[in-house]
Design a protein around this motif. Structure first.
Motif, PDB file in Angstrom:
ATOM      1  N   VAL A  28       0.861  -1.182   0.000  1.00 54.17           N
ATOM      2  CA  VAL A  28       0.000   0.000   0.000  1.00 54.17           C
ATOM      3  C   VAL A  28       0.896   1.231   0.000  1.00 54.17           C
ATOM      4  N   VAL A  29       0.818   2.018  -1.068  1.00 54.53           N
ATOM      5  CA  VAL A  29       1.572   3.269  -1.155  1.00 54.53           C
ATOM      6  C   VAL A  29       0.681   4.367  -0.576  1.00 54.53           C
ATOM      7  N   VAL A  30       0.930   4.739   0.655  1.00 53.08           N
ATOM      8  CA  VAL A  30       0.141   5.794   1.303  1.00 53.08           C
ATOM      9  C   VAL A  30       0.467   7.135   0.665  1.00 53.08           C
ATOM     10  N   ALA A  31       1.725   7.368   0.432  1.00 61.36           N
ATOM     11  CA  ALA A  31       2.265   8.542  -0.250  1.00 61.36           C
ATOM     12  C   ALA A  31       3.618   8.112  -0.794  1.00 61.36           C
ATOM     13  N   PRO A  32       4.199   8.878  -1.714  1.00 57.95           N
ATOM     14  CA  PRO A  32       5.472   8.440  -2.286  1.00 57.95           C
ATOM     15  C   PRO A  32       6.547   8.107  -1.261  1.00 57.95           C
ATOM     16  N   ASP A  33       6.508   8.761  -0.099  1.00 58.25           N
ATOM     17  CA  ASP A  33       7.521   8.505   0.922  1.00 58.25           C
ATOM     18  C   ASP A  33       7.051   7.548   2.012  1.00 58.25           C
ATOM     19  N   THR A  34       5.880   6.956   1.861  1.00 62.03           N
ATOM     20  CA  THR A  34       5.348   6.049   2.871  1.00 62.03           C
ATOM     21  C   THR A  34       4.719   4.837   2.199  1.00 62.03           C
ATOM     22  N   VAL A  35       5.411   3.704   2.276  1.00 54.44           N
ATOM     23  CA  VAL A  35       4.945   2.475   1.646  1.00 54.44           C
ATOM     24  C   VAL A  35       4.802   1.404   2.716  1.00 54.44           C
ATOM     25  N   LEU A  36       3.626   0.794   2.805  1.00 47.60           N
ATOM     26  CA  LEU A  36       3.362  -0.249   3.788  1.00 47.60           C
ATOM     27  C   LEU A  36       3.391  -1.619   3.126  1.00 47.60           C
ATOM     28  N   THR A  37       4.058  -2.553   3.770  1.00 46.36           N
ATOM     29  CA  THR A  37       4.026  -3.948   3.347  1.00 46.36           C
ATOM     30  C   THR A  37       2.954  -4.662   4.157  1.00 46.36           C
ATOM     31  N   ASP A  38       2.128  -5.468   3.477  1.00 48.71           N
ATOM     32  CA  ASP A  38       0.954  -6.060   4.115  1.00 48.71           C
ATOM     33  C   ASP A  38       0.159  -4.942   4.796  1.00 48.71           C
ATOM     34  N   GLY A  39      -0.147  -3.924   4.004  1.00 48.15           N
ATOM     35  CA  GLY A  39      -0.768  -2.720   4.548  1.00 48.15           C
ATOM     36  C   GLY A  39      -2.281  -2.744   4.443  1.00 48.15           C
ATOM     37  N   ARG A  40      -2.897  -1.795   5.106  1.00 45.91           N
ATOM     38  CA  ARG A  40      -4.344  -1.670   5.073  1.00 45.91           C
ATOM     39  C   ARG A  40      -4.747  -0.247   5.450  1.00 45.91           C
ATOM     40  N   PHE A  41      -5.959   0.129   5.064  1.00 46.05           N
ATOM     41  CA  PHE A  41      -6.517   1.413   5.488  1.00 46.05           C
ATOM     42  C   PHE A  41      -8.033   1.291   5.499  1.00 46.05           C
ATOM     43  N   LEU A  42      -8.664   2.092   6.335  1.00 47.73           N
ATOM     44  CA  LEU A  42     -10.114   2.053   6.493  1.00 47.73           C
ATOM     45  C   LEU A  42     -10.734   3.257   5.798  1.00 47.73           C
ATOM     46  N   VAL A  43     -11.743   3.004   4.989  1.00 48.66           N
ATOM     47  CA  VAL A  43     -12.459   4.048   4.272  1.00 48.66           C
ATOM     48  C   VAL A  43     -13.815   4.269   4.944  1.00 48.66           C
ATOM     49  N   ARG A  44     -14.103   5.518   5.242  1.00 45.58           N
ATOM     50  CA  ARG A  44     -15.388   5.872   5.848  1.00 45.58           C
ATOM     51  C   ARG A  44     -15.928   7.136   5.181  1.00 45.58           C
ATOM     52  N   ASP A  45     -17.146   7.055   4.681  1.00 45.65           N
ATOM     53  CA  ASP A  45     -17.796   8.201   4.031  1.00 45.65           C
ATOM     54  C   ASP A  45     -16.934   8.797   2.918  1.00 45.65           C
ATOM     55  N   GLY A  46     -16.292   7.924   2.156  1.00 47.45           N
ATOM     56  CA  GLY A  46     -15.534   8.363   0.999  1.00 47.45           C
ATOM     57  C   GLY A  46     -14.146   8.888   1.276  1.00 47.45           C
ATOM     58  N   LYS A  47     -13.735   8.887   2.537  1.00 46.65           N
ATOM     59  CA  LYS A  47     -12.410   9.386   2.903  1.00 46.65           C
ATOM     60  C   LYS A  47     -11.608   8.320   3.651  1.00 46.65           C
ATOM     61  N   VAL A  48     -10.296   8.505   3.656  1.00 43.66           N
ATOM     62  CA  VAL A  48      -9.426   7.613   4.434  1.00 43.66           C
ATOM     63  C   VAL A  48      -9.555   8.006   5.902  1.00 43.66           C
ATOM     64  N   ALA A  49     -10.039   7.067   6.717  1.00 41.63           N
ATOM     65  CA  ALA A  49     -10.270   7.351   8.140  1.00 41.63           C
ATOM     66  C   ALA A  49      -9.095   6.910   9.001  1.00 41.63           C
ATOM     67  N   TYR A  50      -8.510   5.770   8.689  1.00 37.39           N
ATOM     68  CA  TYR A  50      -7.388   5.240   9.463  1.00 37.39           C
ATOM     69  C   TYR A  50      -6.454   4.505   8.515  1.00 37.39           C
ATOM     70  N   VAL A  51      -5.163   4.489   8.866  1.00 38.95           N
ATOM     71  CA  VAL A  51      -4.154   3.830   8.033  1.00 38.95           C
ATOM     72  C   VAL A  51      -3.298   2.918   8.900  1.00 38.95           C
ATOM     73  N   GLY A  52      -3.009   1.715   8.384  1.00 37.60           N
ATOM     74  CA  GLY A  52      -2.091   0.799   9.037  1.00 37.60           C
ATOM     75  C   GLY A  52      -2.518   0.393  10.424  1.00 37.60           C
ATOM     76  N   SER A  53      -1.596   0.470  11.375  1.00 40.07           N
ATOM     77  CA  SER A  53      -1.860   0.033  12.746  1.00 40.07           C
ATOM     78  C   SER A  53      -2.823   0.951  13.477  1.00 40.07           C
ATOM     79  N   ASP A  54      -3.152   2.109  12.892  1.00 42.68           N
ATOM     80  CA  ASP A  54      -4.109   3.014  13.530  1.00 42.68           C
ATOM     81  C   ASP A  54      -5.559   2.571  13.330  1.00 42.68           C
ATOM     82  N   VAL A  55      -5.785   1.583  12.468  1.00 46.54           N
ATOM     83  CA  VAL A  55      -7.152   1.107  12.235  1.00 46.54           C
ATOM     84  C   VAL A  55      -7.662   0.432  13.504  1.00 46.54           C
TER      85      VAL A  55
END
Length: 385
Positions: A28-55
């Motif tokens: 998961v490429v969160v941004a060009p300088d932030t790449v997660l391996t075995d990554g995840r993010f939570l989508v709520r109401d069309g926006k990114v609500a949480y990323v990675g371990s913050d979910v």
């Protein structure tokens, strides 16, 4: 009990909260300088609500899982200034100076060029007035959608043009010098407290640092005129096209100018293909313009000629969003940004990678549906950083 009418059921459905999505992928490429391996993010109401371990675990357990497997999920690409094929509709033919006109008012949410964007991984575009006008007006951030596009931001930047397209023998300006003089007079008037009007208000926003300015300029003399104007009136321009930008590199650095580069092509001379790498080394922000297919190829060619992959990723979206004042909305999968993302089989900078799916505001607008289950349940409690 009396049965509810269909219209009543629809109204009730509209008030119910949308189901959260938990997007998971090998990369998961969160941004060009932030790449997660075995990554995840939570989508709520069309926006990114949480990323990675913050979910939160409870939110993950209730969300619908979109499992992208071994794919690479990246922020949707953002197309640099474009008329989306409607050049004639985005210019005032009789008047060269219309800084208060809004490209958003000519936006067609069902036009073919907009609907084609997701097929190349693009989830937003900077809609700009035509470069045929000296001061064409205000650009907008627009997005495609499954049921038609929409304007995300109506007043994004002021579009100026010093290219040959803005000169017309039948009306001013007829020459580059005439165009520069007209712009200088307008900015000088905007500095006056006595001046008023919607066009003056737009220029005053620029002078006060509240609005970005993009200037279409190709030849060195046009670039120099654009940089002189920016220097004398105290703003940092985005130069669009910039064919001869390599000849003005020291001034670009000194004035903190950014560049929306014209597309690269394999047959170009080596110096042109190496220009993005030179920009990166010098610290000049840049993105790639052109049609969507040309844009991705431009990034690939730049990497093959010395540009690092992180900067090339940025030039496809994050840099565009930043240069035009939309960094908080698009170009990244950070908390609060729109859930605009593309699912690729591999690194999109490898031409062998294929596009699997594209989502805009958390809704799939192109491609197949990755494996999904509702809710994600305990299988998503682990994984992601």
């Amino acid at each position: 009990m009396r049965a509810l009418l269909p219209s009543t059921l629809l109204a009730l459905a509209a008030t119910l909260p949308a189901q959260d999505l938990l997007v998971r992928a090998k990369t998961v490429v969160v941004a060009p300088d932030t790449v997660l391996t075995d990554g995840r993010f939570l989508v709520r109401d069309g926006k990114v609500a949480y990323v990675g371990s913050d979910v939160p675990a409870d939110a993950a357990a209730k969300a619908t899982l979109v499992d992208c497997g071994d794919a690479v999920v990246v922020p949707g690409f953002v197309l640099a200034p474009t008329t989306l094929g409607r050049d004639g509709d985005l210019a005032e033919g009789a008047l060269p100076f219309t800084p208060d006109l809004r490209a958003a008012e000519a936006f067609d949410p069902w036009q073919d060029e907009l609907a084609k964007l997701p097929r190349a991984g693009f989830t937003a575009a900077v809609l700009a007035p035509s470069p045929r006008a000296l001061a064409g007006g205000l650009g907008a951030l627009v997005k495609p959608g499954a049921s038609g596009g929409r304007v995300a931001t109506a007043d994004l930047h002021l579009a100026l043009s010093l290219t040959a397209a803005a000169r017309n023998p039948e009306r001013p300006p007829t020459s580059l010098m005439g165009g520069v003089d007209l712009l200088r007079s307008a900015f000088a008037q905007a500095k006056s407290a006595a001046a008023a009007g919607p066009d003056v208000a737009v220029l005053r926003d620029v002078l006060q640092g509240g609005r970005k300015v993009a200037i279409a300029a190709d030849a060195l003399v046009e670039l120099q005129a654009a940089l002189d104007l920016a220097r004398d009136f105290g703003f940092e321009p985005v130069l669009v096209g910039a064919r001869d930008a390599d000849k003005a590199l020291p001034r670009l650095v000194a004035q903190r100018a950014a560049v929306a580069l014209a597309p690269l092509a394999p047959e170009m001379r080596r110096a042109q293909l190496e220009l993005p790498a030179r920009f990166a080394e010098a610290g000049v922000p840049f993105c790639f313009s052109g049609n969507p297919e040309q844009t991705r190829l431009s990034a690939v060619l730049a990497v093959r000629h010395g540009l690092d992959r992180q900067t090339a990723w940025a030039a496809l979206g994050r840099a565009t969003a930043t240069m035009f004042g939309a960094a908080g909305q698009v170009g990244a999968l950070r908390q609060g940004c729109a859930a605009d993302f593309a699912v690729w089989s591999g690194d999109p900078l490898d031409l062998g990678s294929s596009l699997r799916a594209v989502y805009v505001d958390g809704a799939r607008v192109h491609g197949g549906q990755p494996s999904a289950a509702a809710p994600a349940a305990s299988s998503t409690a682990a994984g992601g950083r």
